[in-house]
Design a protein around this motif. Structure first.
Motif, short mmCIF file in Angstrom:
data_model
loop_
_atom_site.label_atom_id
_atom_site.label_comp_id
_atom_site.label_asym_id
_atom_site.label_seq_id
_atom_site.Cartn_x
_atom_site.Cartn_y
_atom_site.Cartn_z
N ASN A 4 0.91 -1.16 -0.01
CA ASN A 4 -0.08 -0.07 -0.02
C ASN A 4 0.81 1.28 -0.02
N ALA A 5 0.61 1.91 -1.15
CA ALA A 5 1.81 3.10 -1.33
C ALA A 5 1.62 4.19 -0.28
N GLN A 6 0.14 4.27 0.02
CA GLN A 6 -0.16 5.39 1.20
C GLN A 6 0.48 5.12 2.42
N ALA A 7 0.35 3.75 2.81
CA ALA A 7 0.93 3.25 3.98
C ALA A 7 2.43 3.33 4.14
N ARG A 9 4.32 5.74 2.45
CA ARG A 9 4.66 7.06 2.37
C ARG A 9 4.78 7.36 3.81
N LEU A 10 3.32 7.06 4.52
CA LEU A 10 3.17 7.41 5.88
C LEU A 10 4.34 7.01 6.77
N ARG A 11 4.91 5.66 6.51
CA ARG A 11 5.71 5.22 7.32
C ARG A 11 7.03 5.93 7.23
N LEU A 33 8.45 2.71 -2.48
CA LEU A 33 7.65 3.58 -3.46
C LEU A 33 8.09 3.46 -4.70
N THR A 38 3.93 3.55 -8.12
CA THR A 38 3.66 4.96 -7.56
C THR A 38 4.86 5.89 -8.25
N THR A 41 7.11 12.05 -6.28
CA THR A 41 6.99 13.67 -6.44
C THR A 41 8.60 14.10 -6.47
#
Length: 161
Positions: A4-7, A9-11, A33, A38, A41
């Protein structure tokens, strides 16, 4: 969690806050990532390039910075080097890493380049005005520190910052 890319990134964000000098963990998370579907940025891509330098993967980091400089030339992007990544650090001491360099030939007058031994002999720019001493000529050996900016590493005097 890694899928999970969002997880991830949060980590990564939490790792930067809780363990600002754990460059191995931060690099692992950003590469996770980057290896997924993904798109990083420009800010995360910049941090990935610097983390590669921090983990002694200098040739890969140089290639990534070269791609970033092409991106900067094509359009405007706001990026910032986080304070925790501003300098090249020695993993064993946690202090800024002193490097050995040899001035290379060429330059544009205001900036010359030096090959830096600790960066796998990659060429790194430096500002002549920042270094005191005798006239700096190609072949001259010098010591310094490495700071990072949006364009990559910069050789700085031992008295910098």
């Amino acid at each position: 969690m890694r899928s999970n890319a969002q997880a991830v990134r949060l980590r990564y964000i939490l790792a930067c806050i809780d363990h600002p000098r754990d460059f191995a963990l931060q690099l692992e998370l950003l590469e996770t990532l980057d290896g997924s579907r993904t798109i990083l940025t420009p800010q995360l891509d910049l941090e990935l390039a610097i983390l590669m330098h921090q983990r002694n993967r200098h040739h890969e980091a140089s290639r990534r910075f070269q791609r970033l400089r092409h991106l900067w030339a094509r359009g405007e992007h706001y990026v910032e080097v986080p304070d925790r990544l501003r300098w090249l650090y020695d993993e064993s001491t946690g202090r800024r890493r002193q490097v050995r360099a040899r001035i290379a030939s060429g330059g544009d007058g205001a900036r010359l380049h030096a090959t830096v031994h600790e960066l796998q002999n990659n060429r790194v720019p430096f500002r002549i005005a920042e270094f005191d001493g005798p006239k700096l000529r190609p072949g001259t050996n010098m010591s310094g520190l490495i700071s990072f900016g949006h364009n990559g590493p910069l050789l700085r005097p031992l008295t910098a910052g």
